[in-house]
Design an enzyme around this catalytic site. Structure first.
Site, short mmCIF file in Angstrom:
data_model
loop_
_atom_site.label_atom_id
_atom_site.label_comp_id
_atom_site.label_asym_id
_atom_site.label_seq_id
_atom_site.Cartn_x
_atom_site.Cartn_y
_atom_site.Cartn_z
N LYS A 143 0.85 -1.20 0.00
CA LYS A 143 0.00 0.00 0.00
C LYS A 143 0.89 1.25 0.00
CE LYS A 143 -3.84 1.97 2.73
NZ LYS A 143 -4.60 1.86 4.00
N SER B 101 -9.57 1.76 2.98
CA SER B 101 -8.72 2.51 2.09
C SER B 101 -7.69 1.68 1.32
CB SER B 101 -8.00 3.61 2.87
OG SER B 101 -7.12 3.04 3.84
N SER C 42 -9.61 -0.65 7.10
CA SER C 42 -9.03 -0.55 5.75
C SER C 42 -8.32 -1.78 5.22
CB SER C 42 -8.07 0.63 5.68
OG SER C 42 -8.81 1.81 5.60
N1 GLN Z 1 -12.90 4.29 6.48
C1 GLN Z 1 -12.24 4.66 7.70
C2 GLN Z 1 -11.75 6.08 7.60
O1 GLN Z 1 -12.01 6.69 6.63
C3 GLN Z 1 -11.12 3.73 7.99
C4 GLN Z 1 -9.95 3.94 7.11
C5 GLN Z 1 -8.75 3.13 7.51
O2 GLN Z 1 -8.85 2.11 8.17
N2 GLN Z 1 -7.59 3.66 7.13
O3 GLN Z 1 -11.13 6.61 8.47
#
Ligand code: GLN
Length: 490
Positions: free
Chosen positions: A84, A159, A183
């Protein structure tokens, strides 16, 4: 969905590829070329990669082959992976999917990346994501959205959407993602692959670009639990560069995969099956829990009454930490810098105006507000108090059961563009993943069926440091089912 008899090299799991490499039936160079060809074939459709590092991948594959020939290989030597783009990679652009860091080239590897490379892993490139990890659909990438390999009109989740899509589409044997509020698990669920979010502190965050430091954790996205065990083994353990990394030595995760779950007490939290969830998700997850019962688990209904406060709690704490962490992007120290008319303050304002996307700005403003004098007690302190209650809820149920089973998400992958105009609707997608991060627990996403042709994920949640137990439950399930073997036709 298809399951061809003769596999292409890009369809191999880590374990399968490792066996063929060890037997010298294939070389890492061949394997790496197969993945690079696959990326060339399908990435214009998935857009799972921000950067493909073909030249360094080829050089790493040659080095891996030399290592294998010298008899110095490990189970990950010579296996191609994606990282990532939130994790630092020495000499390879690390954008965080932000204009702010579009041209940023780190001078060191994140510890998790260094540990994989130290085992001779081959880095294919960097995965697309929501900017700085903020989002649930990969639509917040500053560059382009990633498309779900099962249906190109749908999001891959987020994400770490590029990482899950890459593994599902055969563009990497596995990937490292990060999970602050879901994410790793949610994109793994949406793309039909297996993901593990370790206990907070199990994997070093050194070199992971910070979003919300008390929640962020690095973990594997792979084809099955057995592969996740091997990858976690490589990256887990104390790191003197991360003071929050746990001192406990990592146990032998692969040895935990006995497939025996008889007598395991498995809790099903009633709050994770609320009205409004997709019926196909409900039936797939319920069937998976029945399957675990057939394998010998004892199923108990449990209650986590604070679940309904997790969303509000998370969306105060995460933006608060983000507003502090992202203060460093001032146009002086890192990345994009607006040069032009005006004084230093004006340059800083313009840098942040043009460097950050709308969701990142929204989070910074939310966080700065929650932390500001006069509001701190009402929002940030209150959220920390709620955090303690959520943690206590889990502590209590883990006195009664060994692990929890629930859906990862109330929905399957939704259409691209469906939720971008309404941030709260987007945040609601995370209801079943956020509580785990708030409590610092390990959790997995395991493919358990389909709803309307789109993958559904079973979530397994455990007490602190119970990664081995979760991996074994997932492994037992995957020995009895074939959902994790299903591949999209792309
Ligand atoms: N969707 C959540 C956020 O926007 C989690 C994102 C993540 O785990 N990086 O913060």
């Amino acid at each position: 969905m298809s399951e061809p008899a003769a596999k292409h090299l890009w369809q191999l799991s880590v374990a399968e590829a490792s066996r063929l490499l060890a037997a010298k039936d294939i070389s890492s160079v061949e394997l790496t070329e197969a993945f690079l060809d696959r990326i060339a074939d399908v990435d214009s459709r998935t857009r799972a990669y921000i950067t493909v590092a073909a030249d360094t991948a080829r050089a790493e594959a040659q080095a891996a082959d030399r290592r294998i020939a010298a008899g110095e290989s490990t189970p990950l030597t010579g296996i191609p992976m994606q990282i990532k783009d939130l994790l630092s990679t020495e000499g390879i652009t690390t954008t965080c999917a932000s204009r702010m860091l579009e041209n940023y080239v780190p001078v060191y590897d994140a510890t998790a990346v260094a540990r994989l490379r130290g085992q001779g892993a081959v880095l294919l490139g960097k995965g697309n994501m929501d900017e700085f990890g903020m989002g649930s659909s990969t639509e917040n990438s500053a560059f382009f959205p990633t498309r779900n390999p099962w249906d190109a009109t749908r999001v891959p989740g987020g994400s770490s959407g590029g990482s899950a899509a890459a593994v599902a589409a055969g563009e990497a044997a596995y990937a490292l993602g990060t999970d602050t509020g879901g994410s790793i698990r949610q994109p793994a669920a949406f793309c039909g692959v297996t993901g593990l979010k370790p206990t907070y502190g199990r994997v070093s965050r050194y070199g992971l670009v910070a979003y919300a430091s008390s929640l962020d954790q690095v973990g594997p996205i792979a084809r099955d639990a057995a592969d996740c065990a091997v990858i976690l083994q490589a990256i887990a353990g104390h790191d003197r560069f991360d003071a929050t990394s746990l001192p406990n030595p990592a146990p032998d995760y692969s040895a935990a995969l006995t497939g025996d779950i008889s007598g395991l007490r498995l809790g099903v939290p009633e709050q994770y099956f609320a009205d409004g969830m997709d019926n196909g998700v409900r039936s797939a997850v319920t069937a998976a829990i029945e399957q675990l019962r057939d394998r010998g688990a004892e199923i108990r209904e449990v209650s986590l009454p604070t679940t309904e406060y997790a969303l509000a709690c998370y969306y105060v704490i995460a933006p608060s930490e983000c507003s502090a962490n992202l203060a460093r992007y001032d146009g002086v120290k890192y990345g994009y810098s607006h040069q032009g008319e005006g004084d230093m303050w004006e340059a800083m304002e313009r840098t942040r105006q043009h460097g950050f996307g709308p969701e990142v700005k929204r989070r910074i403003m939310l966080g700065a507000f929650a932390l500001s004098s006069g509001y701190y007690d009402a929002y940030y302190r209150k959220a920390q108090q709620v955090r303690t209650l959520i943690r206590e809820d889990f502590d209590r149920v883990f006195g009664e059961v060994d692990a929890l089973a629930a859906p990862v998400s109330p929905l399957v992958a939704f259409p691209i563009g469906d939720r971008t105009d309404d941030p709260v609707r987007m945040y609601l997608v995370d209801v079943y993943t956020l509580p785990v991060n708030i409590a610092g627990l390990p959790a997995m996403s395991v493919p358990c069926g389909f709803s309307d042709g789109l993958p559904v994920g079973l979530q397994l949640i455990g007490p602190h440091l119970a990664e081995g137990r979760l991996l074994n439950i997932a492994h037992a399930y995957q020995q009895a089912t074939n959902w994790h073997r299903a591949r999209p036709d792309i």
